[in-house]
Write an enzyme that holds these catalytic residues in place. Sequence first.
Site, PDB file in Angstrom:
ATOM      1  N   MET A  20       0.840  -1.199   0.000  1.00 20.47           N
ATOM      2  CA  MET A  20       0.000   0.000   0.000  1.00 20.47           C
ATOM      3  C   MET A  20       0.879   1.256   0.000  1.00 20.47           C
ATOM      4  O   MET A  20       0.452   2.329   0.427  1.00 20.47           O
ATOM      5  CB  MET A  20      -0.940  -0.001   1.208  1.00 20.47           C
ATOM      6  CG  MET A  20      -1.922  -1.169   1.152  1.00 20.47           C
ATOM      7  SD  MET A  20      -3.440  -0.875   2.067  1.00 20.47           S
ATOM      8  CE  MET A  20      -2.811  -0.657   3.713  1.00 20.47           C
ATOM      9  N   HIS A  27       9.846  -3.173   3.275  1.00 16.12           N
ATOM     10  CA  HIS A  27       9.419  -3.493   1.904  1.00 16.12           C
ATOM     11  C   HIS A  27      10.635  -3.809   1.027  1.00 16.12           C
ATOM     12  O   HIS A  27      10.584  -4.715   0.199  1.00 16.12           O
ATOM     13  CB  HIS A  27       8.663  -2.314   1.279  1.00 16.12           C
ATOM     14  CG  HIS A  27       7.355  -2.008   1.938  1.00 16.12           C
ATOM     15  ND1 HIS A  27       7.187  -0.934   2.788  1.00 16.12           N
ATOM     16  CD2 HIS A  27       6.153  -2.628   1.883  1.00 16.12           C
ATOM     17  CE1 HIS A  27       5.941  -0.910   3.215  1.00 16.12           C
ATOM     18  NE2 HIS A  27       5.291  -1.926   2.687  1.00 16.12           N
TER      19      HIS A  27
HETATM   20  O1  PAF Z   1      -0.037  -5.652   3.928  1.00 17.28           O
HETATM   21  C1  PAF Z   1      -0.426  -4.784   3.123  1.00 17.28           C
HETATM   22  O2  PAF Z   1       0.284  -3.828   2.790  1.00 17.28           O
HETATM   23  C2  PAF Z   1      -1.840  -4.878   2.578  1.00 17.28           C
HETATM   24  O3  PAF Z   1      -2.718  -5.415   3.516  1.00 17.28           O
HETATM   25  C3  PAF Z   1      -1.924  -5.633   1.246  1.00 17.28           C
HETATM   26  C4  PAF Z   1      -1.521  -7.088   1.412  1.00 17.28           C
HETATM   27  C5  PAF Z   1      -1.035  -4.971   0.216  1.00 17.28           C
HETATM   28  C6  PAF Z   1      -3.364  -5.613   0.722  1.00 17.28           C
HETATM   29  O4  PAF Z   1      -3.816  -4.314   0.531  1.00 17.28           O
END
Ligand code: PAF
Length: 256
Positions: A20, A27
């Site tokens: 998101m 990340h």
């Molecule tokens: O973990 C996240 O960032 C969100 O819940 C995901 C898996 C991208 C779904 O919107």
Amino acid sequence: MKVVTDARELPSACTFVPTMGALHAGHASLFALAKTYGADVVASIFVNPLQFENAEDLARYPRTPEIDFEIAAASGVTHLWLPKQSEIYPEGFRKIAAGPIGDIYEGKSRAGHFDGVLTVVSRLFELVQPKVAIFGEKDFQQLQLIKTIACDIEIITAPTVREADGLAMSSRNIRLTPEGRVAAQVVYRALSQSKTEVELREILATEPAFTLDYADYIDEKTFAHAQSDTSDVRAIVAGWINGVRLIDNMLMGNRA
Ligand code: PAF
């Protein structure tokens, strides 16, 4: 790195990391892990309205597009997909119900959250059709639920990335005040020092700035309360500091 707004431009059989946005070193570690599974690494950034409890929480979710671009490009993402809401949710899209595990712990505090997560992830999977998808262990309940809907896709668990003091990295951490950031250390302290569920809660209670939502030792497969003969015990914690939600978990082995 190619920026793509239409899923039809994505490579087939890729390794996929849905996000998101508000990207951070956690990340980056997912992208680096993705790279070990194949040359094409697709990352999506879509702030999914269906998984937020209310419009205020959705509006407050951090958005850092320039930093996101830099982190993705530097971490091996080959295709950054920025889907439009109409691509993810066309008229008549199918909503997914997460079932009983979706209604406890995170799901109890955030009604409909996991229905929203599973609905978006299943749409993302339909559009990307990846071979492999990577999810962080930090969102343990989310990870377990996603495994239930991924049929032909290999789901890889990426270990939680922590700050030097143990705080699990999260996009929401940037909303902590400096005092709140120090107070947040209590979560890792409780997870790493406790030997019982009672101790877990006692350590959390030493931090007045931390408002407890739940702190339990569970069977990591069923999410039932751990018993003395449970072999895969996981400690799970959630709460708030200055209104910022913190969640974390740790494998305890057979400590019930
Ligand atoms: O973990 C996240 O960032 C969100 O819940 C995901 C898996 C991208 C779904 O919107």
